[in-house]
Design a protein around this motif. Structure first.
Motif: not given
Ligand code: ADE
Length: 422
Positions: A154, A179, A184, A188, A359
């Motif tokens: 992540e 990631n 994402k 994020d 995400s």
């Protein structure tokens, strides 16, 4: 502390009703995850898959876990940071039958104990935030790696290390770099980290940011998000960097770039977002103004050298939750938030549900891909397909009520016509 065989160990199972209400709130703001659950609970592509997860136990993660279970997976989970677990959510998930090993405030030994419990599920897939689970599998259970379909990661820090591992030939199963999906990191890391880090600072201090000198160490996506939000609240933002390209971006975004050695004496609030150790060290603490506030939003707690701070301090006490006062030998005070751990998760609730929606859609679809094709993927770090990014962006846009223009055939011909000029 509640334990029931190897099924769960959480702070207090009686907190479950509170956790369920938080999850209801999160789910109502995660339309992409709702759409995926609706679709994949019918086809159940994760049936037969056993997923070990090591990722912050939050209300948003709970929605990811529910979606994985609805798609047929058996799931076993631990938190990926000693201070980020939301105990009520962990209790609610345990009460729903999820194998859950997480509580806020666990020690480093307990952290790895929890990871080991999740591995008892005999996983076929690993889902990481910071790569501690995948490292544990490689270091302590190398033979098990051959039985893995694959894993996901992540964070920027985790992906960086896994790419280094792949380059050294040490990676034993394929990993998808969640990631690095545009849906994402562009949202994020920027908007999620930006807002939630400010939220963590405000919950731990309630200081006025307008007029403050706010020092952001690192101008990657996370640092940029924090800098933008701090400026929005009226702070004067200084940026420190080691790389000329992000430093140039920061300059043209209107922030003053200087070395930490210079910024240390000017800042009122400091936040590290670099992924690097020893960004703020003793000489910086010693030159800070009285009342300076220091925190971190990078994955690991090594960016601020806390041993240095302790060595420079004459005394320390907790002045507010997630806020420790250090009285320096000079008499000046420095305040450290969330013990140098992720201030957005330890001091607040992490990124808002709306960004985790994208995400975690990437996490979910990557798990489905690994269940289907993991065994035939090369043992390296893979990017997510562009089509996945586009699918998630389209679902999110539809939920926001946005509509897109469509190119006409004449426009497509114009775009692709390499003979056309002025
Ligand atoms: N990382 C940052 N924010 C998060 C959240 N709300 N849930 C899980 N992981 C996160």
């Amino acid at each position: 502390m509640e334990s029931e065989g190897r099924r769960h160990k959480v702070k207090d199972i009686a907190l479950a009703p509170e956790g369920l209400r938080k999850m209801e709130w999160a789910e109502s703001r995660m339309p992409v995850m709702r759409a995926l659950r609706e679709q994949y609970s019918r086809t159940r592509p994760l049936a037969g898959m056993r997923i070990a997860g090591c990722l912050h136990v939050t209300k948003e993660t709970a929605i990811l876990i529910r979606t994985l279970v609805a798609a047929g997976a058996e799931v076993s989970w631990s938190g990926c940071n000693p201070l980020s677990t939301q105990d009520d959510v962990a209790a609610a998930l345990a009460a729903e039958g999820v194998s859950m090993f997480a509580w806020r405030g666990l020690s480093v030994d307990e952290f790895y104990w929890c990871i080991e419990r999740t591995i008892e599920i005999d996983p076929t897939l690993s889902l990481d935030d910071g790569a501690d689970l995948i490292f544990t599998l490689h270091n302590r259970h190398p033979d098990h790696c051959a039985r893995m379909n694959g894993g996901t990661e992540e964070t920027t820090t985790g992906v960086h290390r896994l790419r280094a591992m792949a380059a050294a030939g040490a990676l034993r199963y394929p990993v998808i770099a969640v990631n690095d999906a545009e849906t994402k990191w562009d949202f994020d890391n920027v908007y999620g980290t930006g807002q939630s880090s400010i939220d963590g600072i405000l919950r731990s201090t309630n200081v006025l940011l307008a007029g403050k000198v706010f020092v952001v160490a690192g101008y990657g996506h996370c640092g940029r998000g924090v800098a933008m939000r701090a400026r929005g609240l009226g702070a004067r933002v200084l940026v420190t960097e080691i790389d000329p390209i992000p430093a140039l971006k920061a300059t043209l975004d209107g922030f003053q770039v200087m070395r930490m050695d210079e910024a240390a004496a000017q800042g009122d609030v400091f936040i590290t977002a670099t992924g690097m150790k020893d960004v703020i060290v003793r000489r910086h603490f010693e030159s800070m103004k009285d009342g300076a506030i220091v925190c971190n939003t990078g994955h690991y707690d090594c960016e601020i050298n806390i041993a240095d701070l302790e060595a420079a301090a004459a005394s320390t006490r907790e002045i507010r939750p997630n806020n420790d006062e250090y009285v320096m030998r000079s008499g000046r005070k420095v305040f450290l938030l969330a013990r140098g751990r992720l201030v957005n998760l330890a001091g607040a609730e992490g990124h808002p549900s709306e960004v985790m929606d994208m995400s975690f859609a990437n996490q979910f679809l990557s798990m489905v891909r690994l269940a289907r094709e993991g065994r035939s993927l090369a043992t390296t770090v893979h990017d997510i397909p562009v089509s996945q990014d586009q699918e998630i962006a389209a679902l999110k846009l539809a939920s926001e009520g946005a509509t897109l223009d469509v190119l006409t055939p004449a426009q497509i011909a114009y775009r692709d016509d390499f003979a056309a000029g002025t």
